[in-house]
Design a protein around this motif. Sequence first.
Motif, PDB file in Angstrom:
ATOM      1  N   PHE A 135       1.092  -1.091  -0.485  1.00  0.00           N
ATOM      2  CA  PHE A 135      -0.482   0.118  -0.403  1.00  0.00           C
ATOM      3  C   PHE A 135       0.619   0.685  -0.150  1.00  0.00           C
ATOM      4  N   THR A 136       0.135   2.381  -0.170  1.00  0.00           N
ATOM      5  CA  THR A 136       0.538   3.494  -0.515  1.00  0.00           C
ATOM      6  C   THR A 136       1.530   4.261   1.092  1.00  0.00           C
ATOM      7  N   THR A 137       2.227   5.071   1.736  1.00  0.00           N
ATOM      8  CA  THR A 137       2.249   5.471   2.512  1.00  0.00           C
ATOM      9  C   THR A 137       1.094   6.944   2.848  1.00  0.00           C
ATOM     10  N   SER A 138       0.896   7.138   1.867  1.00  0.00           N
ATOM     11  CA  SER A 138      -0.577   8.189   2.010  1.00  0.00           C
ATOM     12  C   SER A 138      -1.386   8.180   2.716  1.00  0.00           C
ATOM     13  N   LYS A 139      -2.578   8.913   3.236  1.00  0.00           N
ATOM     14  CA  LYS A 139      -3.843   8.950   3.860  1.00  0.00           C
ATOM     15  C   LYS A 139      -5.069   8.876   2.727  1.00  0.00           C
ATOM     16  N   PRO A 140      -5.983   8.648   2.445  1.00  0.00           N
ATOM     17  CA  PRO A 140      -6.153   6.975   2.840  1.00  0.00           C
ATOM     18  C   PRO A 140      -4.894   6.012   2.001  1.00  0.00           C
ATOM     19  N   GLN A 141      -4.314   4.772   2.780  1.00  0.00           N
ATOM     20  CA  GLN A 141      -3.682   4.064   2.139  1.00  0.00           C
ATOM     21  C   GLN A 141      -4.039   3.488   0.848  1.00  0.00           C
ATOM     22  N   LEU A 142      -3.417   3.576  -0.235  1.00  0.00           N
ATOM     23  CA  LEU A 142      -3.992   2.587  -1.337  1.00  0.00           C
ATOM     24  C   LEU A 142      -3.039   2.079  -1.972  1.00  0.00           C
ATOM     25  N   ALA A 143      -3.694   0.919  -2.108  1.00  0.00           N
ATOM     26  CA  ALA A 143      -3.180  -0.421  -3.041  1.00  0.00           C
ATOM     27  C   ALA A 143      -2.409  -0.012  -3.925  1.00  0.00           C
ATOM     28  N   LEU A 144      -1.097  -0.949  -4.221  1.00  0.00           N
ATOM     29  CA  LEU A 144      -0.075  -0.150  -5.372  1.00  0.00           C
ATOM     30  C   LEU A 144       0.099  -1.704  -6.304  1.00  0.00           C
ATOM     31  N   PRO A 145       0.254  -1.114  -7.487  1.00  0.00           N
ATOM     32  CA  PRO A 145       0.521  -2.636  -8.218  1.00  0.00           C
ATOM     33  C   PRO A 145       1.206  -3.023  -7.989  1.00  0.00           C
ATOM     34  N   GLN A 146       2.105  -4.618  -8.273  1.00  0.00           N
ATOM     35  CA  GLN A 146       2.732  -5.508  -7.574  1.00  0.00           C
ATOM     36  C   GLN A 146       2.916  -6.070  -8.778  1.00  0.00           C
ATOM     37  N   TRP A 147       4.301  -5.999  -9.500  1.00  0.00           N
ATOM     38  CA  TRP A 147       5.161  -7.040 -10.252  1.00  0.00           C
ATOM     39  C   TRP A 147       5.736  -7.977  -9.728  1.00  0.00           C
ATOM     40  N   ARG A 148       5.294  -9.470 -10.568  1.00  0.00           N
ATOM     41  CA  ARG A 148       6.047 -10.327 -10.022  1.00  0.00           C
ATOM     42  C   ARG A 148       6.400 -11.043 -10.563  1.00  0.00           C
ATOM     43  N   GLY A 149       7.138 -12.026 -10.555  1.00  0.00           N
ATOM     44  CA  GLY A 149       7.923 -12.877 -11.674  1.00  0.00           C
ATOM     45  C   GLY A 149       9.340 -12.785 -11.779  1.00  0.00           C
ATOM     46  N   THR A 150       9.923 -13.243 -13.828  1.00  0.00           N
ATOM     47  CA  THR A 150      11.339 -13.923 -13.041  1.00  0.00           C
ATOM     48  C   THR A 150      11.305 -13.519 -15.015  1.00  0.00           C
ATOM     49  N   ILE A 151      11.888 -12.487 -15.029  1.00  0.00           N
ATOM     50  CA  ILE A 151      12.564 -11.962 -16.824  1.00  0.00           C
ATOM     51  C   ILE A 151      13.815 -11.660 -17.207  1.00  0.00           C
ATOM     52  N   THR A 152      13.667 -12.112 -18.364  1.00  0.00           N
ATOM     53  CA  THR A 152      15.473 -11.696 -19.103  1.00  0.00           C
ATOM     54  C   THR A 152      15.078 -10.177 -19.758  1.00  0.00           C
ATOM     55  N   LEU A 153      15.315  -9.662 -19.690  1.00  0.00           N
ATOM     56  CA  LEU A 153      15.085  -8.531 -20.045  1.00  0.00           C
ATOM     57  C   LEU A 153      15.500  -8.323 -21.085  1.00  0.00           C
ATOM     58  N   LYS A 154      15.253  -8.150 -22.582  1.00  0.00           N
ATOM     59  CA  LYS A 154      15.054  -8.000 -24.268  1.00  0.00           C
ATOM     60  C   LYS A 154      16.136  -6.894 -24.468  1.00  0.00           C
ATOM     61  N   ALA A 155      16.801  -6.667 -26.085  1.00  0.00           N
ATOM     62  CA  ALA A 155      16.761  -5.382 -26.231  1.00  0.00           C
ATOM     63  C   ALA A 155      15.935  -4.508 -26.729  1.00  0.00           C
ATOM     64  N   GLY A 156      16.557  -2.836 -25.439  1.00  0.00           N
ATOM     65  CA  GLY A 156      15.851  -1.949 -25.112  1.00  0.00           C
ATOM     66  C   GLY A 156      14.784  -1.921 -24.367  1.00  0.00           C
ATOM     67  N   GLN A 157      15.038  -2.808 -23.270  1.00  0.00           N
ATOM     68  CA  GLN A 157      14.174  -3.169 -21.844  1.00  0.00           C
ATOM     69  C   GLN A 157      15.563  -2.777 -20.950  1.00  0.00           C
ATOM     70  N   TYR A 158      14.360  -2.170 -19.828  1.00  0.00           N
ATOM     71  CA  TYR A 158      15.529  -1.509 -18.235  1.00  0.00           C
ATOM     72  C   TYR A 158      14.414  -1.935 -17.076  1.00  0.00           C
ATOM     73  N   TRP A 159      14.878  -1.846 -16.363  1.00  0.00           N
ATOM     74  CA  TRP A 159      14.398  -1.777 -15.076  1.00  0.00           C
ATOM     75  C   TRP A 159      14.692  -0.495 -14.241  1.00  0.00           C
ATOM     76  N   ALA A 160      14.007  -0.287 -13.560  1.00  0.00           N
ATOM     77  CA  ALA A 160      14.240   1.345 -12.760  1.00  0.00           C
ATOM     78  C   ALA A 160      14.336   1.108 -11.006  1.00  0.00           C
ATOM     79  N   TYR A 161      14.875   1.614 -10.608  1.00  0.00           N
ATOM     80  CA  TYR A 161      15.553   1.143  -9.057  1.00  0.00           C
ATOM     81  C   TYR A 161      15.656   2.756  -8.516  1.00  0.00           C
ATOM     82  N   GLY A 162      14.321   3.095  -7.230  1.00  0.00           N
ATOM     83  CA  GLY A 162      15.107   4.637  -6.803  1.00  0.00           C
ATOM     84  C   GLY A 162      16.056   4.120  -6.126  1.00  0.00           C
ATOM     85  N   ALA A 163      17.145   5.364  -5.808  1.00  0.00           N
ATOM     86  CA  ALA A 163      18.394   4.676  -5.007  1.00  0.00           C
ATOM     87  C   ALA A 163      18.703   5.425  -3.887  1.00  0.00           C
TER      88      ALA A 163
END
Length: 203
Positions: A135-163
Amino acid sequence: MTLTKLALIRHRPQWRRLIPVAFTGAVIASAVVAWNHGDWRLNLSPSEPMGLWSVQPYQVDDPPHVGEIVTLCPHLPSGYNYSWLGRDQVSNTCPGGGTPYIKTIVAGPGDVVHEDRHGVTINGVPLPDSRPLPFTTSKPQLALPQWRGTITLKAGQYWAYGAGDPRFSFDSRYWGPFSRTQIRSIAHPIAVFKYLYRPHITN
């Protein structure tokens, strides 16, 4: 000087002292608007270091690489309430008026990404603090989408991360890999600092 005059001076309205403060605030606000509509971006999200960033247009013929920080407009899963994201006044907005996210690329073509409820691994190596939130940390708390699984990234695909503070970053953990066509610019920190976000949620 009589005591009466001295008392009047001491109790004289001090509103004039606020004029420089108000003027400085107006100048700063104008500068922020100018930055956000030019080659500058003021980031107030702790998912990447907060502060002033330089953003340069992304050249499609120059592939991004792991470790690079970009602004992007990912495709968000449908069926969720994203009102908590807000709408900043910036140039080059995403379709629908959203603000491009500042994120770090941590995986690219050929990398194997796995995510479950415990977190994310890239080529078997865990990403620090990558356990997704339900859930979000906002009020009211809202459901967040959830990505699940394993993937080998194809050409032109990337994974984002908040560092910056990845515990609360809204990144690929929730919407999956992104394509290079969704990148808007390359971002470089100018005057930034890391901030550890402490949400205050009461049930």
